[in-house]
Design a protein around this motif. Sequence first.
Motif, PDB file in Angstrom:
ATOM      1  N   SER A  34       0.816  -1.226   0.000  1.00  0.00           N
ATOM      2  CA  SER A  34       0.000   0.000   0.000  1.00  0.00           C
ATOM      3  C   SER A  34       0.844   1.268   0.000  1.00  0.00           C
ATOM      4  CB  SER A  34      -0.958   0.008   1.209  1.00  0.00           C
ATOM      5  OG  SER A  34      -1.832  -1.098   1.169  1.00  0.00           O
ATOM      6  N   VAL A  35       2.028   1.187  -0.604  1.00  0.00           N
ATOM      7  CA  VAL A  35       2.890   2.364  -0.763  1.00  0.00           C
ATOM      8  C   VAL A  35       2.796   2.797  -2.220  1.00  0.00           C
ATOM      9  CG1 VAL A  35       5.237   3.270  -0.618  1.00  0.00           C
ATOM     10  CG2 VAL A  35       4.458   1.560   1.041  1.00  0.00           C
ATOM     11  N   ASP A  36       2.075   3.887  -2.468  1.00  0.00           N
ATOM     12  CA  ASP A  36       1.928   4.356  -3.846  1.00  0.00           C
ATOM     13  C   ASP A  36       2.692   5.661  -4.107  1.00  0.00           C
ATOM     14  OD1 ASP A  36       0.373   6.139  -2.446  1.00  0.00           O
ATOM     15  OD2 ASP A  36      -1.531   5.484  -3.291  1.00  0.00           O
ATOM     16  N   THR A  37       3.326   6.198  -3.065  1.00  0.00           N
ATOM     17  CA  THR A  37       4.151   7.393  -3.200  1.00  0.00           C
ATOM     18  C   THR A  37       5.408   7.219  -2.361  1.00  0.00           C
ATOM     19  OG1 THR A  37       2.236   8.833  -3.519  1.00  0.00           O
ATOM     20  CG2 THR A  37       4.292   9.894  -2.896  1.00  0.00           C
ATOM     21  N   LEU A  38       6.545   7.544  -2.931  1.00  0.00           N
ATOM     22  CA  LEU A  38       7.811   7.412  -2.214  1.00  0.00           C
ATOM     23  C   LEU A  38       8.614   8.697  -2.408  1.00  0.00           C
ATOM     24  CD1 LEU A  38       9.233   5.065  -0.616  1.00  0.00           C
ATOM     25  CD2 LEU A  38      10.629   4.736  -2.668  1.00  0.00           C
ATOM     26  N   THR A  39       9.017   9.287  -1.286  1.00  0.00           N
ATOM     27  CA  THR A  39       9.815  10.518  -1.334  1.00  0.00           C
ATOM     28  C   THR A  39      11.202  10.240  -0.781  1.00  0.00           C
ATOM     29  OG1 THR A  39       7.845  11.902  -1.092  1.00  0.00           O
ATOM     30  CG2 THR A  39       9.974  12.921  -0.602  1.00  0.00           C
ATOM     31  N   ILE A  40      12.205  10.473  -1.612  1.00  0.00           N
ATOM     32  CA  ILE A  40      13.601  10.186  -1.267  1.00  0.00           C
ATOM     33  C   ILE A  40      14.360  11.502  -1.118  1.00  0.00           C
ATOM     34  CG2 ILE A  40      15.730   9.057  -2.010  1.00  0.00           C
ATOM     35  CD1 ILE A  40      14.009   7.147  -3.674  1.00  0.00           C
ATOM     36  N   LEU A  41      15.022  11.674   0.001  1.00  0.00           N
ATOM     37  CA  LEU A  41      15.867  12.846   0.252  1.00  0.00           C
ATOM     38  C   LEU A  41      17.326  12.435   0.098  1.00  0.00           C
ATOM     39  CD1 LEU A  41      16.362  15.766   1.272  1.00  0.00           C
ATOM     40  CD2 LEU A  41      16.271  14.852   3.601  1.00  0.00           C
ATOM     41  N   VAL A  42      18.069  13.159  -0.732  1.00  0.00           N
ATOM     42  CA  VAL A  42      19.477  12.852  -0.993  1.00  0.00           C
ATOM     43  C   VAL A  42      20.345  13.928  -0.336  1.00  0.00           C
ATOM     44  CG1 VAL A  42      21.202  12.382  -2.766  1.00  0.00           C
ATOM     45  CG2 VAL A  42      18.790  11.831  -3.188  1.00  0.00           C
ATOM     46  N   LEU A  43      21.175  13.518   0.620  1.00  0.00           N
ATOM     47  CA  LEU A  43      22.038  14.444   1.359  1.00  0.00           C
ATOM     48  C   LEU A  43      23.481  13.968   1.307  1.00  0.00           C
ATOM     49  CD1 LEU A  43      19.945  15.109   4.615  1.00  0.00           C
ATOM     50  CD2 LEU A  43      20.198  16.644   2.662  1.00  0.00           C
ATOM     51  N   GLY A  44      24.394  14.888   1.545  1.00  0.00           N
ATOM     52  CA  GLY A  44      25.814  14.534   1.591  1.00  0.00           C
ATOM     53  C   GLY A  44      26.686  15.743   1.329  1.00  0.00           C
ATOM     54  N   LYS A  45      27.977  15.527   1.378  1.00  0.00           N
ATOM     55  CA  LYS A  45      28.937  16.591   1.078  1.00  0.00           C
ATOM     56  C   LYS A  45      28.912  16.894  -0.421  1.00  0.00           C
ATOM     57  CE  LYS A  45      31.965  13.990   3.116  1.00  0.00           C
ATOM     58  NZ  LYS A  45      33.213  13.400   3.653  1.00  0.00           N
ATOM     59  N   GLY A  46      29.544  17.998  -0.799  1.00  0.00           N
ATOM     60  CA  GLY A  46      29.596  18.356  -2.207  1.00  0.00           C
ATOM     61  C   GLY A  46      30.560  17.476  -2.987  1.00  0.00           C
ATOM     62  N   GLY A  47      30.265  17.244  -4.254  1.00  0.00           N
ATOM     63  CA  GLY A  47      31.174  16.499  -5.116  1.00  0.00           C
ATOM     64  C   GLY A  47      31.232  15.014  -4.880  1.00  0.00           C
ATOM     65  N   VAL A  48      30.242  14.458  -4.180  1.00  0.00           N
ATOM     66  CA  VAL A  48      30.273  13.017  -3.901  1.00  0.00           C
ATOM     67  C   VAL A  48      29.398  12.213  -4.861  1.00  0.00           C
ATOM     68  CG1 VAL A  48      30.835  13.317  -1.455  1.00  0.00           C
ATOM     69  CG2 VAL A  48      28.433  13.238  -2.164  1.00  0.00           C
ATOM     70  N   LEU A 122      18.910   9.049   1.521  1.00  0.00           N
ATOM     71  CA  LEU A 122      20.135   8.521   0.927  1.00  0.00           C
ATOM     72  C   LEU A 122      21.270   9.441   1.334  1.00  0.00           C
ATOM     73  CD1 LEU A 122      19.075   7.558  -2.734  1.00  0.00           C
ATOM     74  CD2 LEU A 122      19.045   6.141  -0.660  1.00  0.00           C
ATOM     75  N   TYR A 123      22.158   8.935   2.185  1.00  0.00           N
ATOM     76  CA  TYR A 123      23.334   9.711   2.585  1.00  0.00           C
ATOM     77  C   TYR A 123      24.483   9.287   1.677  1.00  0.00           C
ATOM     78  CZ  TYR A 123      27.188  11.677   5.196  1.00  0.00           C
ATOM     79  OH  TYR A 123      28.311  12.386   5.546  1.00  0.00           O
ATOM     80  N   VAL A 124      24.910  10.189   0.805  1.00  0.00           N
ATOM     81  CA  VAL A 124      25.854   9.842  -0.258  1.00  0.00           C
ATOM     82  C   VAL A 124      27.275  10.251   0.112  1.00  0.00           C
ATOM     83  CG1 VAL A 124      26.381  10.094  -2.711  1.00  0.00           C
ATOM     84  CG2 VAL A 124      23.996  10.167  -1.936  1.00  0.00           C
ATOM     85  N   ASP A 125      28.213   9.349  -0.126  1.00  0.00           N
ATOM     86  CA  ASP A 125      29.640   9.615   0.019  1.00  0.00           C
ATOM     87  C   ASP A 125      30.359   8.805  -1.058  1.00  0.00           C
ATOM     88  OD1 ASP A 125      32.135  10.466   0.973  1.00  0.00           O
ATOM     89  OD2 ASP A 125      31.492  10.322   3.058  1.00  0.00           O
ATOM     90  N   ARG A 126      31.668   8.908  -1.095  1.00  0.00           N
ATOM     91  CA  ARG A 126      32.440   8.185  -2.115  1.00  0.00           C
ATOM     92  C   ARG A 126      33.103   6.953  -1.517  1.00  0.00           C
ATOM     93  NH1 ARG A 126      34.851  12.183  -6.454  1.00  0.00           N
ATOM     94  NH2 ARG A 126      36.210  10.382  -6.781  1.00  0.00           N
ATOM     95  N   TRP A 152      17.518   8.593  10.466  1.00  0.00           N
ATOM     96  CA  TRP A 152      18.505   7.568  10.088  1.00  0.00           C
ATOM     97  C   TRP A 152      17.888   6.175  10.060  1.00  0.00           C
ATOM     98  CZ3 TRP A 152      22.625   9.245   7.801  1.00  0.00           C
ATOM     99  CH2 TRP A 152      23.166  10.486   8.145  1.00  0.00           C
ATOM    100  N   ARG A 153      16.759   5.983  10.724  1.00  0.00           N
ATOM    101  CA  ARG A 153      16.077   4.685  10.649  1.00  0.00           C
ATOM    102  C   ARG A 153      15.454   4.474   9.273  1.00  0.00           C
ATOM    103  NH1 ARG A 153      16.362   2.550  15.486  1.00  0.00           N
ATOM    104  NH2 ARG A 153      16.464   3.899  17.333  1.00  0.00           N
ATOM    105  N   ARG A 154      15.410   5.547   8.513  1.00  0.00           N
ATOM    106  CA  ARG A 154      14.953   5.488   7.126  1.00  0.00           C
ATOM    107  C   ARG A 154      16.122   5.719   6.172  1.00  0.00           C
ATOM    108  NH1 ARG A 154       9.591   4.431   5.143  1.00  0.00           N
ATOM    109  NH2 ARG A 154       8.613   3.618   7.010  1.00  0.00           N
ATOM    110  N   GLY A 155      17.341   5.546   6.684  1.00  0.00           N
ATOM    111  CA  GLY A 155      18.519   5.907   5.918  1.00  0.00           C
ATOM    112  C   GLY A 155      19.249   4.749   5.252  1.00  0.00           C
ATOM    113  N   ILE A 200      23.135   0.880   9.769  1.00  0.00           N
ATOM    114  CA  ILE A 200      22.467   1.396   8.592  1.00  0.00           C
ATOM    115  C   ILE A 200      22.996   0.667   7.352  1.00  0.00           C
ATOM    116  CG2 ILE A 200      24.169   3.245   8.308  1.00  0.00           C
ATOM    117  CD1 ILE A 200      21.905   5.044   7.301  1.00  0.00           C
ATOM    118  N   PRO A 201      22.125   0.302   6.413  1.00  0.00           N
ATOM    119  CA  PRO A 201      22.595  -0.433   5.226  1.00  0.00           C
ATOM    120  C   PRO A 201      23.455   0.424   4.313  1.00  0.00           C
ATOM    121  CG  PRO A 201      20.256   0.094   5.041  1.00  0.00           C
ATOM    122  CD  PRO A 201      20.659   0.449   6.433  1.00  0.00           C
TER     123      PRO A 201
END
Length: 315
Positions: A34-48, A122-126, A152-155, A200-201
Amino acid sequence: MASQLVREWMGIQQFPVATQTALHRLLGKLKQESVDTLTILVLGKGGVGKSSTVNSIVGERVAIVSAFQSEAMRPLICSRSRAGFTLNIIDTPGLIEGGFVNDHALDLIKRFLINKTIDILLYVDRLDGYRVDDLDLQVTKAISKSFGQQIWRRGIVVLTHAQLSPPDELRYADFVGRRSTILQDVVHKAAGFKKSEAQIPVVLVENSGRCNTNSGGEKVLSDGTVWLPNLVEKIVEVATNSSKPILIDKKLIEGPDANQWRKRWIPLLLALQYFLVVKPIRWVIENDIEKERSERPAWEIYDETGNKNVFYRRR
């Protein structure tokens, strides 16, 4: 989200057939939950690789990526719809400026997210960042402070530039394991998780057009993993876990209203003021008045009241 322009998710058709099949299967799993909408937030340092990852997921060039151009200083939301399912993905400016956490960027992001519900972070790094220092802890703590530790439990930690040759003759799996564990420990600390709680995965990503492909044309990592379906599968797992999505409201951003907290103390302070200050002073004044009246001559009292009996009472 209602005012956001939602376009048909045409980019999904640009993926190899096997990837399309995997993505449709995963989207179907979300609808079953019953999930018909998903909102993803992408965070992290610059240039990653935040913007490149957004483009890879959507299958379109929705975020500008250039090696010769600085990142956009404002958040960007992209909304796509497919078979009754809507994906909202939010790209953000880097959280570091001049070696410090960029409070201005964080403030822009927070204002942009007001009244939005975040299903996935989504916590992005290299992957090829060989060091983890105090700045990584500062960034993750800033995220916790800005959006609450529960986010972070959704991270998911996303490590880009994953098609690499490890240094010092390390095996690929060993290098990935070390890099992942160090970052997981940083996030675990920033999130305030207990030691007994699961880490966290971590998911590996390679956005480059030079990424290796398998016989079906799907992008694969050095260990043979088809990374895009793998990333989406992990997103689905986190989106359907027992934790609640995060509503970014004014209370979460600004914290408890200090004035409201003070107002709770007003009745108690007034009561204390009455019993410790007003009532003792009142008692002293009344006592002094009574004492003064008892010591006055009778003729003064008679002169004020006209009551002759005071002369007889005083005798």
